[in-house]
Scaffold this motif. Structure first.
Motif, PDB file in Angstrom:
ATOM      1  N   HIS A 113       0.790  -1.438   0.132  1.00 14.00           N
ATOM      2  CA  HIS A 113      -0.021  -0.068  -0.022  1.00 14.00           C
ATOM      3  C   HIS A 113       0.834   1.212   0.206  1.00 14.00           C
ATOM      4  N   PRO A 114       0.593   2.421  -0.742  1.00 13.06           N
ATOM      5  CA  PRO A 114       1.197   3.616  -0.670  1.00 13.06           C
ATOM      6  C   PRO A 114       1.619   4.101   0.634  1.00 13.06           C
ATOM      7  N   TRP A 115       0.874   3.824   1.824  1.00  9.95           N
ATOM      8  CA  TRP A 115       0.971   4.251   3.053  1.00  9.95           C
ATOM      9  C   TRP A 115       2.435   3.981   3.564  1.00  9.95           C
ATOM     10  N   HIS A 116       3.054   2.733   3.075  1.00  7.60           N
ATOM     11  CA  HIS A 116       4.287   2.616   3.490  1.00  7.60           C
ATOM     12  C   HIS A 116       5.404   3.475   2.767  1.00  7.60           C
ATOM     13  N   LEU A 117       5.125   4.170   1.962  1.00 11.24           N
ATOM     14  CA  LEU A 117       5.925   4.944   1.331  1.00 11.24           C
ATOM     15  C   LEU A 117       7.342   4.073   0.571  1.00 11.24           C
ATOM     16  N   GLY A 118       6.875   2.691   0.410  1.00 17.78           N
ATOM     17  CA  GLY A 118       7.987   2.185  -0.541  1.00 17.78           C
ATOM     18  C   GLY A 118       8.953   1.772   0.590  1.00 17.78           C
ATOM     19  N   GLN A 119       8.601   1.959   1.759  1.00 14.05           N
ATOM     20  CA  GLN A 119       9.605   1.378   3.111  1.00 14.05           C
ATOM     21  C   GLN A 119       9.179   0.120   3.572  1.00 14.05           C
ATOM     22  N   ASP A 120      10.224  -0.317   4.539  1.00 11.42           N
ATOM     23  CA  ASP A 120       9.794  -1.608   5.454  1.00 11.42           C
ATOM     24  C   ASP A 120       9.347  -0.975   6.613  1.00 11.42           C
ATOM     25  N   ARG A 121       8.056  -0.309   6.609  1.00 11.32           N
ATOM     26  CA  ARG A 121       7.525   0.391   7.640  1.00 11.32           C
ATOM     27  C   ARG A 121       6.291  -0.251   8.258  1.00 11.32           C
ATOM     28  N   PRO A 122       6.028  -0.858   9.161  1.00 11.32           N
ATOM     29  CA  PRO A 122       5.026  -1.820   9.701  1.00 11.32           C
ATOM     30  C   PRO A 122       3.667  -0.873   9.858  1.00 11.32           C
ATOM     31  N   PHE A 123       2.732  -1.274   9.471  1.00 11.73           N
ATOM     32  CA  PHE A 123       1.083  -0.612   9.671  1.00 11.73           C
ATOM     33  C   PHE A 123       0.842  -0.494  10.939  1.00 11.73           C
ATOM     34  N   VAL A 124       1.044  -1.703  11.397  1.00 15.29           N
ATOM     35  CA  VAL A 124       0.654  -2.045  12.987  1.00 15.29           C
ATOM     36  C   VAL A 124       2.038  -3.182  13.400  1.00 15.29           C
ATOM     37  N   ILE A 125       2.495  -3.012  14.611  1.00 12.19           N
ATOM     38  CA  ILE A 125       3.161  -3.801  15.375  1.00 12.19           C
ATOM     39  C   ILE A 125       2.123  -4.466  16.482  1.00 12.19           C
ATOM     40  N   ASP A 126       1.930  -5.591  16.610  1.00 12.51           N
ATOM     41  CA  ASP A 126       0.928  -6.151  17.379  1.00 12.51           C
ATOM     42  C   ASP A 126       1.659  -7.358  18.405  1.00 12.51           C
ATOM     43  N   SER A 127       1.961  -7.204  19.647  1.00 16.82           N
ATOM     44  CA  SER A 127       2.282  -8.493  20.321  1.00 16.82           C
ATOM     45  C   SER A 127       1.217  -9.043  21.088  1.00 16.82           C
ATOM     46  N   HIS A 128       0.734 -10.364  20.751  1.00 13.18           N
ATOM     47  CA  HIS A 128      -0.234 -11.010  21.302  1.00 13.18           C
ATOM     48  C   HIS A 128      -0.106 -12.657  21.634  1.00 13.18           C
ATOM     49  N   ASP A 129      -0.884 -13.022  22.599  1.00  7.19           N
ATOM     50  CA  ASP A 129      -0.890 -14.205  22.840  1.00  7.19           C
ATOM     51  C   ASP A 129      -1.341 -15.191  21.869  1.00  7.19           C
ATOM     52  N   VAL A 130      -0.763 -16.491  21.831  1.00  7.86           N
ATOM     53  CA  VAL A 130      -1.246 -17.547  20.928  1.00  7.86           C
ATOM     54  C   VAL A 130      -1.427 -18.684  21.763  1.00  7.86           C
ATOM     55  N   PRO A 131      -2.169 -19.755  21.404  1.00  6.26           N
ATOM     56  CA  PRO A 131      -2.346 -20.970  22.092  1.00  6.26           C
ATOM     57  C   PRO A 131      -1.329 -22.152  22.129  1.00  6.26           C
ATOM     58  N   GLY A 132      -0.348 -21.948  21.259  1.00  4.84           N
ATOM     59  CA  GLY A 132       0.512 -22.759  20.837  1.00  4.84           C
ATOM     60  C   GLY A 132       0.053 -23.750  20.109  1.00  4.84           C
ATOM     61  N   LYS A 133       0.807 -24.945  19.808  1.00  8.44           N
ATOM     62  CA  LYS A 133       0.423 -26.043  19.069  1.00  8.44           C
ATOM     63  C   LYS A 133       1.064 -27.367  19.730  1.00  8.44           C
ATOM     64  N   PRO A 134      -0.035 -28.025  20.363  1.00  6.01           N
ATOM     65  CA  PRO A 134       0.089 -29.150  20.847  1.00  6.01           C
ATOM     66  C   PRO A 134       1.166 -30.245  20.205  1.00  6.01           C
ATOM     67  N   SER A 135       0.521 -30.501  18.890  1.00  4.60           N
ATOM     68  CA  SER A 135       1.191 -31.466  18.066  1.00  4.60           C
ATOM     69  C   SER A 135       2.807 -31.185  17.778  1.00  4.60           C
ATOM     70  N   ARG A 136       3.045 -30.114  17.978  1.00  3.01           N
ATOM     71  CA  ARG A 136       4.623 -29.827  18.001  1.00  3.01           C
ATOM     72  C   ARG A 136       5.241 -29.264  19.311  1.00  3.01           C
ATOM     73  N   ASN A 137       4.492 -29.872  20.437  1.00  3.04           N
ATOM     74  CA  ASN A 137       4.902 -29.536  22.044  1.00  3.04           C
ATOM     75  C   ASN A 137       5.175 -28.229  22.024  1.00  3.04           C
ATOM     76  N   GLU A 138       4.354 -27.157  21.183  1.00  3.25           N
ATOM     77  CA  GLU A 138       4.792 -25.834  21.400  1.00  3.25           C
ATOM     78  C   GLU A 138       3.670 -25.361  22.458  1.00  3.25           C
ATOM     79  N   PRO A 139       4.212 -24.685  23.737  1.00  2.10           N
ATOM     80  CA  PRO A 139       3.386 -23.960  24.702  1.00  2.10           C
ATOM     81  C   PRO A 139       2.643 -22.615  24.092  1.00  2.10           C
ATOM     82  N   PRO A 140       1.572 -22.174  24.993  1.00  2.00           N
ATOM     83  CA  PRO A 140       1.240 -20.791  24.619  1.00  2.00           C
ATOM     84  C   PRO A 140       2.467 -19.804  24.602  1.00  2.00           C
ATOM     85  N   HIS A 141       2.337 -18.924  23.953  1.00  2.00           N
ATOM     86  CA  HIS A 141       3.336 -17.736  23.845  1.00  2.00           C
ATOM     87  C   HIS A 141       3.017 -16.833  23.114  1.00  2.00           C
TER      88      HIS A 141
END
Length: 191
Positions: A113-141
């Motif tokens: 999108h032109p908002w980025h001005l052709g740069q590596d500029r995130p529109f949003v940075i969002d840190s959020h909880d995810v449940p993990g994946k038990p099939s990979r022995n991956e805990p919530p993170h």
């Protein structure tokens, strides 16, 4: 062929992107404390095994008139979201988000999108909880998600990635209000 960033370059680039985001684009309530702490500690944020969190990239893909957004029905998370996934090395972070979007939806003609001005500029940075994946022995993170805004034609056919996605579809832009309030609020400033 462009060389991919080294681990030191990756953390340096990520540090600059986060600093710029916080100074130019973030709201006053966005601190990204955990992400900044992990960067400062030198955590391998490009590795999905890094805990308590690691980097992901995702794509808000809108129609040219901003009336629709492309969403996926995510198998593991069990809800409709923007396409995205774990960071994979690329010259620019937005290229990781674009690759995920194309893989998961088959979308064609994707442009930053032109908002980025052709740069590596995130529109949003969002840190959020995810449940993990038990099939990979991956805990919530935590996923530290660099979210980029793209434009594509909603009339082009889609082919969803059946291993990770139940479906992909264009939906009215109002759906973003529930999925990503920060993304929805920022997008409203562009209309």
């Amino acid at each position: 062929m462009t060389a991919l960033p080294s681990p030191a370059d990756f953390l340096g680039d990520l540090t600059q992107i986060v600093s710029r985001y916080l100074s130019e684009d973030a709201t006053s309530r966005e601190m990204l404390s955990l992400l900044r702490w992990q960067i400062g500690e030198g955590h391998a944020l490009d590795q999905r095994t890094t805990l308590p969190g690691h980097l992901t990239t995702s794509a808000f893909i809108v129609a040219p008139d901003h009336s629709q957004i492309l969403l996926i029905d995510h198998i593991t998370i069990g809800r409709w979201l923007q396409p995205g996934g774990h960071y994979e090395p690329a010259e620019h972070f937005y290229q990781s988000a674009a690759r995920e979007a194309v893989e998961e939806t088959g979308v064609t003609g994707l442009t930053l999108h032109p908002w980025h001005l052709g740069q590596d500029r995130p529109f949003v940075i969002d840190s959020h909880d995810v449940p993990g994946k038990p099939s990979r022995n991956e805990p919530p993170h935590i996923h530290h998600d660099l979210q980029y805004l793209f434009v594509a034609d909603p009339s082009a056919p889609l082919v969803h990635q059946a291993e990770e996605v139940h479906a992909a579809k264009w939906t009215p832009i109002a759906a973003l209000d529930e999925i990503s309030p920060k993304g929805a609020a920022r997008l409203k400033t562009l209309r």
